[in-house]
Design an enzyme around this catalytic site. Structure first.
Site, mmCIF file in Angstrom:
data_model
loop_
_atom_site.group_PDB
_atom_site.id
_atom_site.type_symbol
_atom_site.label_atom_id
_atom_site.label_comp_id
_atom_site.label_asym_id
_atom_site.label_seq_id
_atom_site.Cartn_x
_atom_site.Cartn_y
_atom_site.Cartn_z
ATOM 1 N N TYR A 148 25.412 4.870 96.601
ATOM 2 C CA TYR A 148 25.325 5.340 95.317
ATOM 3 C C TYR A 148 26.897 5.989 94.899
ATOM 4 C CZ TYR A 148 20.241 5.449 94.774
ATOM 5 O OH TYR A 148 18.916 4.959 94.661
ATOM 6 N N LYS A 179 20.774 -0.414 99.267
ATOM 7 C CA LYS A 179 19.948 -0.081 97.817
ATOM 8 C C LYS A 179 20.856 0.538 96.876
ATOM 9 C CE LYS A 179 16.059 2.974 96.858
ATOM 10 N NZ LYS A 179 16.664 3.645 95.739
HETATM 11 P P1 FBP Z 1 13.160 5.889 91.851
HETATM 12 O O1 FBP Z 1 12.515 4.441 91.846
HETATM 13 O O2 FBP Z 1 11.865 6.728 91.783
HETATM 14 O O3 FBP Z 1 14.290 6.131 91.026
HETATM 15 O O4 FBP Z 1 13.350 5.954 93.613
HETATM 16 C C1 FBP Z 1 14.523 5.541 94.061
HETATM 17 C C2 FBP Z 1 15.420 6.566 94.774
HETATM 18 O O5 FBP Z 1 16.708 5.997 95.279
HETATM 19 C C3 FBP Z 1 14.973 7.442 95.687
HETATM 20 O O6 FBP Z 1 14.645 6.844 96.966
HETATM 21 C C4 FBP Z 1 15.690 8.875 95.472
HETATM 22 O O7 FBP Z 1 14.982 10.033 95.870
HETATM 23 C C5 FBP Z 1 16.025 8.649 94.337
HETATM 24 O O8 FBP Z 1 15.970 7.382 93.670
HETATM 25 C C6 FBP Z 1 17.415 9.196 93.818
HETATM 26 O O9 FBP Z 1 17.722 9.444 92.531
HETATM 27 P P2 FBP Z 1 18.954 9.830 91.898
HETATM 28 O O10 FBP Z 1 19.741 8.546 91.662
HETATM 29 O O11 FBP Z 1 18.686 10.720 90.932
HETATM 30 O O12 FBP Z 1 19.638 10.315 92.977
#
Ligand code: FBP
Length: 255
Positions: A148, A179
Protein backbone atom coordinates in the site's frame (compact mmCIF):
# COMPACT_ATOMS: atom_id res chain seq x y z
CA UNK A 1 10.98 -21.39 -3.53
CA UNK A 2 11.48 -24.44 -1.30
CA UNK A 3 9.21 -27.46 -1.03
CA UNK A 4 7.41 -26.18 2.08
CA UNK A 5 6.67 -22.86 0.41
CA UNK A 6 5.42 -24.63 -2.72
CA UNK A 7 3.23 -27.02 -0.76
CA UNK A 8 1.66 -24.31 1.37
CA UNK A 9 1.19 -22.00 -1.59
CA UNK A 10 -0.56 -24.74 -3.55
CA UNK A 11 -3.32 -24.72 -0.91
CA UNK A 12 -3.92 -21.02 -1.50
CA UNK A 13 -3.38 -20.69 -5.26
CA UNK A 14 -5.78 -22.85 -7.24
CA UNK A 15 -5.29 -23.01 -11.02
CA UNK A 16 -3.21 -19.85 -10.70
CA UNK A 17 -6.01 -17.99 -8.92
CA UNK A 18 -6.59 -16.77 -5.38
CA UNK A 19 -9.66 -15.78 -3.36
CA UNK A 20 -8.94 -14.63 0.19
CA UNK A 21 -11.27 -13.36 2.85
CA UNK A 22 -9.71 -10.76 5.15
CA UNK A 23 -10.71 -9.88 8.67
CA UNK A 24 -7.92 -7.82 10.20
CA UNK A 25 -10.12 -4.71 10.13
CA UNK A 26 -10.79 -4.92 13.88
CA UNK A 27 -7.14 -3.90 14.28
CA UNK A 28 -6.73 -1.71 11.18
CA UNK A 29 -10.01 0.23 11.40
CA UNK A 30 -11.56 -0.67 14.73
CA UNK A 31 -14.96 -2.14 15.67
CA UNK A 32 -16.64 0.63 13.67
CA UNK A 33 -16.49 -1.75 10.66
CA UNK A 34 -18.66 -4.34 12.43
CA UNK A 35 -22.33 -4.81 13.17
CA UNK A 36 -23.98 -7.09 15.74
CA UNK A 37 -23.42 -10.18 13.59
CA UNK A 38 -20.01 -9.75 12.03
CA UNK A 39 -18.34 -8.49 15.20
CA UNK A 40 -18.30 -12.18 16.10
CA UNK A 41 -15.34 -13.78 14.26
CA UNK A 42 -17.27 -17.05 14.15
CA UNK A 43 -19.81 -15.47 11.79
CA UNK A 44 -17.05 -14.39 9.37
CA UNK A 45 -15.14 -17.66 9.63
CA UNK A 46 -18.32 -19.57 8.72
CA UNK A 47 -18.43 -17.52 5.50
CA UNK A 48 -14.80 -18.40 4.81
CA UNK A 49 -15.62 -22.06 5.36
CA UNK A 50 -18.70 -22.18 3.15
CA UNK A 51 -17.80 -19.54 0.57
CA UNK A 52 -15.06 -21.34 -1.37
CA UNK A 53 -12.26 -19.06 -0.21
CA UNK A 54 -8.69 -20.27 -0.70
CA UNK A 55 -7.53 -18.57 2.48
CA UNK A 56 -8.52 -16.39 5.41
CA UNK A 57 -6.31 -13.52 6.62
CA UNK A 58 -6.40 -13.06 10.39
CA UNK A 59 -4.36 -11.54 13.15
CA UNK A 60 -2.83 -13.87 15.71
CA UNK A 61 -5.40 -13.20 18.44
CA UNK A 62 -8.42 -14.22 16.39
CA UNK A 63 -6.46 -17.19 15.00
CA UNK A 64 -5.51 -18.22 18.53
CA UNK A 65 -9.08 -18.00 19.86
CA UNK A 66 -11.02 -19.40 16.90
CA UNK A 67 -8.94 -21.46 14.49
CA UNK A 68 -9.16 -24.74 16.42
CA UNK A 69 -12.86 -24.73 15.58
CA UNK A 70 -12.13 -24.19 11.87
CA UNK A 71 -9.00 -26.30 11.49
CA UNK A 72 -8.92 -27.84 8.02
CA UNK A 73 -11.77 -25.64 6.74
CA UNK A 74 -9.57 -23.17 4.85
CA UNK A 75 -5.89 -22.10 4.77
CA UNK A 76 -4.87 -19.50 7.33
CA UNK A 77 -2.86 -16.44 6.30
CA UNK A 78 -1.52 -15.00 9.53
CA UNK A 79 -1.01 -11.22 9.48
CA UNK A 80 2.31 -10.57 11.22
CA UNK A 81 2.06 -6.80 11.55
CA UNK A 82 -0.60 -4.23 12.26
CA UNK A 83 -1.51 -0.70 13.33
CA UNK A 84 -4.58 1.21 14.43
CA UNK A 85 -6.39 4.00 12.69
CA UNK A 86 -5.85 6.26 15.70
CA UNK A 87 -2.32 7.28 14.75
CA UNK A 88 -1.92 10.00 12.07
CA UNK A 89 -1.05 8.68 8.61
CA UNK A 90 1.80 11.07 7.73
CA UNK A 91 4.49 8.72 9.03
CA UNK A 92 2.39 5.61 8.86
CA UNK A 93 4.01 2.46 10.21
CA UNK A 94 2.80 -1.07 10.82
CA UNK A 95 4.49 -2.81 13.70
CA UNK A 96 5.48 -6.50 13.74
CA UNK A 97 3.27 -8.22 16.31
CA UNK A 98 3.88 -11.90 15.57
CA UNK A 99 6.65 -14.14 14.26
CA UNK A 100 6.88 -16.76 11.55
CA UNK A 101 7.36 -19.34 14.30
CA UNK A 102 4.03 -18.34 15.82
CA UNK A 103 2.46 -18.63 12.37
CA UNK A 104 3.76 -22.20 12.08
CA UNK A 105 2.47 -23.03 15.56
CA UNK A 106 -0.96 -21.64 14.66
CA UNK A 107 -1.05 -23.84 11.54
CA UNK A 108 -0.70 -21.03 8.98
CA UNK A 109 -0.22 -21.70 5.26
CA UNK A 110 1.18 -18.22 4.58
CA UNK A 111 2.03 -15.04 6.40
CA UNK A 112 0.66 -11.61 5.55
CA UNK A 113 2.62 -8.38 5.94
CA UNK A 114 1.63 -4.78 5.25
CA UNK A 115 4.22 -2.50 3.67
CA UNK A 116 3.44 1.20 3.41
CA UNK A 117 5.53 1.94 0.35
CA UNK A 118 6.67 5.59 0.27
CA UNK A 119 6.08 6.21 3.97
CA UNK A 120 8.88 7.90 5.96
CA UNK A 121 8.95 4.59 7.90
CA UNK A 122 9.52 2.56 4.73
CA UNK A 123 13.17 1.72 5.53
CA UNK A 124 12.27 0.26 8.91
CA UNK A 125 9.37 -1.72 7.50
CA UNK A 126 11.53 -3.11 4.67
CA UNK A 127 14.19 -4.14 7.17
CA UNK A 128 11.68 -5.89 9.41
CA UNK A 129 10.01 -7.60 6.48
CA UNK A 130 13.44 -8.65 5.16
CA UNK A 131 14.12 -10.51 8.41
CA UNK A 132 10.69 -12.12 8.31
CA UNK A 133 11.15 -13.11 4.67
CA UNK A 134 14.42 -14.84 5.60
CA UNK A 135 12.64 -16.77 8.37
CA UNK A 136 9.97 -17.74 5.86
CA UNK A 137 12.67 -19.52 3.85
CA UNK A 138 13.68 -21.46 6.97
CA UNK A 139 10.13 -22.51 7.77
CA UNK A 140 8.86 -23.05 4.21
CA UNK A 141 6.32 -20.26 4.47
CA UNK A 142 4.97 -18.19 1.53
CA UNK A 143 4.32 -14.46 1.93
CA UNK A 144 1.43 -12.21 0.99
CA UNK A 145 2.37 -8.53 1.03
CA UNK A 146 -0.28 -5.83 1.45
CA UNK A 147 1.57 -3.35 -0.82
CA UNK A 148 0.00 0.00 0.00
CA UNK A 149 1.52 3.33 -1.06
CA UNK A 150 0.78 5.63 1.87
CA UNK A 151 2.15 8.47 4.00
CA UNK A 152 3.03 12.13 3.62
CA UNK A 153 4.98 11.65 0.35
CA UNK A 154 2.14 9.83 -1.40
CA UNK A 155 -0.36 12.31 -2.78
CA UNK A 156 -2.71 9.75 -4.32
CA UNK A 157 -2.73 6.16 -3.01
CA UNK A 158 -4.47 4.94 -6.17
CA UNK A 159 -2.15 6.65 -8.67
CA UNK A 160 -1.56 3.77 -11.14
CA UNK A 161 2.19 4.48 -11.46
CA UNK A 162 2.60 4.41 -7.69
CA UNK A 163 0.45 1.29 -7.24
CA UNK A 164 2.55 -0.41 -9.96
CA UNK A 165 5.67 0.69 -8.08
CA UNK A 166 4.33 -0.86 -4.86
CA UNK A 167 3.48 -4.11 -6.68
CA UNK A 168 7.01 -4.21 -8.09
CA UNK A 169 8.45 -3.61 -4.62
CA UNK A 170 6.53 -6.68 -3.43
CA UNK A 171 8.23 -8.74 -6.17
CA UNK A 172 11.64 -7.25 -5.38
CA UNK A 173 11.27 -8.09 -1.68
CA UNK A 174 10.34 -11.71 -2.41
CA UNK A 175 6.57 -11.77 -1.91
CA UNK A 176 4.61 -14.59 -3.50
CA UNK A 177 1.43 -12.55 -3.66
CA UNK A 178 0.97 -8.75 -3.65
CA UNK A 179 -2.30 -7.34 -2.47
CA UNK A 180 -2.90 -3.87 -3.86
CA UNK A 181 -5.69 -1.34 -4.16
CA UNK A 182 -7.49 -1.25 -7.49
CA UNK A 183 -6.57 1.74 -9.65
CA UNK A 184 -10.07 2.17 -11.05
CA UNK A 185 -9.85 0.94 -14.67
CA UNK A 186 -8.73 -2.12 -16.61
CA UNK A 187 -6.18 -0.10 -18.60
CA UNK A 188 -4.58 1.47 -15.53
CA UNK A 189 -4.47 -1.85 -13.67
CA UNK A 190 -2.75 -3.89 -16.40
CA UNK A 191 0.66 -2.23 -15.77
CA UNK A 192 0.29 -3.02 -12.06
CA UNK A 193 -0.05 -6.73 -12.83
CA UNK A 194 2.77 -6.48 -15.35
CA UNK A 195 5.09 -4.78 -12.86
CA UNK A 196 4.78 -7.68 -10.41
CA UNK A 197 5.59 -10.45 -12.93
CA UNK A 198 5.88 -13.78 -10.99
CA UNK A 199 4.52 -12.22 -7.84
CA UNK A 200 0.76 -12.70 -8.16
CA UNK A 201 -1.37 -9.58 -7.90
CA UNK A 202 -4.64 -9.64 -6.01
CA UNK A 203 -6.90 -6.65 -5.34
CA UNK A 204 -8.46 -5.55 -2.09
CA UNK A 205 -12.19 -5.01 -2.00
CA UNK A 206 -12.35 -1.66 -0.22
CA UNK A 207 -15.35 -0.23 1.55
CA UNK A 208 -18.77 -1.75 0.98
CA UNK A 209 -20.38 -1.00 -2.37
CA UNK A 210 -23.63 -2.05 -4.02
CA UNK A 211 -23.29 -5.70 -4.95
CA UNK A 212 -23.66 -5.21 -8.73
CA UNK A 213 -21.04 -2.45 -8.80
CA UNK A 214 -18.65 -4.54 -6.74
CA UNK A 215 -19.00 -7.58 -9.00
CA UNK A 216 -18.56 -5.47 -12.10
CA UNK A 217 -15.36 -4.01 -10.59
CA UNK A 218 -14.21 -7.55 -9.80
CA UNK A 219 -14.70 -8.56 -13.44
CA UNK A 220 -12.58 -5.63 -14.58
CA UNK A 221 -9.82 -6.55 -12.14
CA UNK A 222 -9.67 -10.12 -13.45
CA UNK A 223 -9.75 -8.98 -17.06
CA UNK A 224 -6.73 -6.78 -16.30
CA UNK A 225 -4.86 -9.98 -15.46
CA UNK A 226 -5.07 -10.07 -11.65
CA UNK A 227 -4.96 -13.48 -9.95
CA UNK A 228 -7.88 -12.68 -7.68
CA UNK A 229 -8.90 -10.85 -4.54
CA UNK A 230 -8.52 -10.43 -0.83
CA UNK A 231 -11.86 -9.01 0.23
CA UNK A 232 -13.40 -8.23 3.55
CA UNK A 233 -16.18 -5.73 4.00
CA UNK A 234 -17.91 -6.36 0.66
CA UNK A 235 -18.48 -9.93 1.80
CA UNK A 236 -19.00 -9.97 5.55
CA UNK A 237 -20.81 -6.60 5.72
CA UNK A 238 -23.27 -7.84 3.10
CA UNK A 239 -26.64 -9.30 4.08
CA UNK A 240 -25.88 -11.93 1.42
CA UNK A 241 -22.19 -12.59 2.06
CA UNK A 242 -22.25 -16.15 0.76
CA UNK A 243 -23.98 -15.03 -2.39
CA UNK A 244 -21.30 -12.38 -3.00
CA UNK A 245 -18.66 -15.06 -2.39
CA UNK A 246 -20.31 -17.34 -4.93
CA UNK A 247 -20.34 -14.59 -7.53
CA UNK A 248 -16.70 -13.75 -6.85
CA UNK A 249 -15.80 -17.40 -7.27
CA UNK A 250 -17.46 -17.36 -10.67
CA UNK A 251 -15.58 -14.21 -11.67
CA UNK A 252 -12.24 -15.70 -10.62
CA UNK A 253 -12.58 -19.28 -11.90
CA UNK A 254 -15.48 -18.94 -14.32
CA UNK A 255 -17.52 -21.47 -12.32
P1 FBP B 1 -11.49 -4.74 2.60
O1 FBP B 1 -11.89 -5.58 1.40
O2 FBP B 1 -12.55 -4.73 3.65
O3 FBP B 1 -11.03 -3.37 2.17
O4 FBP B 1 -10.25 -5.50 3.27
C1 FBP B 1 -9.00 -5.50 2.68
C2 FBP B 1 -7.97 -4.86 3.59
O5 FBP B 1 -6.69 -4.85 2.99
C3 FBP B 1 -7.85 -5.49 4.95
O6 FBP B 1 -7.05 -6.63 4.96
C4 FBP B 1 -7.32 -4.36 5.77
O7 FBP B 1 -7.74 -4.40 7.08
C5 FBP B 1 -7.92 -3.17 5.13
O8 FBP B 1 -8.31 -3.53 3.82
C6 FBP B 1 -6.97 -2.02 5.07
O9 FBP B 1 -7.72 -0.93 4.69
P2 FBP B 1 -7.11 0.52 4.58
O10 FBP B 1 -6.79 0.69 3.12
O11 FBP B 1 -8.21 1.39 5.06
O12 FBP B 1 -5.89 0.54 5.45
Amino acid sequence: MNIGQKTRLSRIVKDGKVLLLAMDQGMEHGPVDFNEKNIDPEFVLEIAKKGGFTGMALGKGVAYHYMDQFAGSFPLILKLNGRTNLVPKDSIYSSPVASVREAVRLGADAVGYTLYVGSPTEAQMFKEFGAIRAECEDYGMPTVVWAYPRGMHVKNEKDPAIVAYAARVALELGADIAKVNYTGSVESFKPVVQAAQRCKVIASGGSKQEEDKFISMAKDIISAGAAGFAVGRNVWQSEKGLDVAKQLHKVVWGK
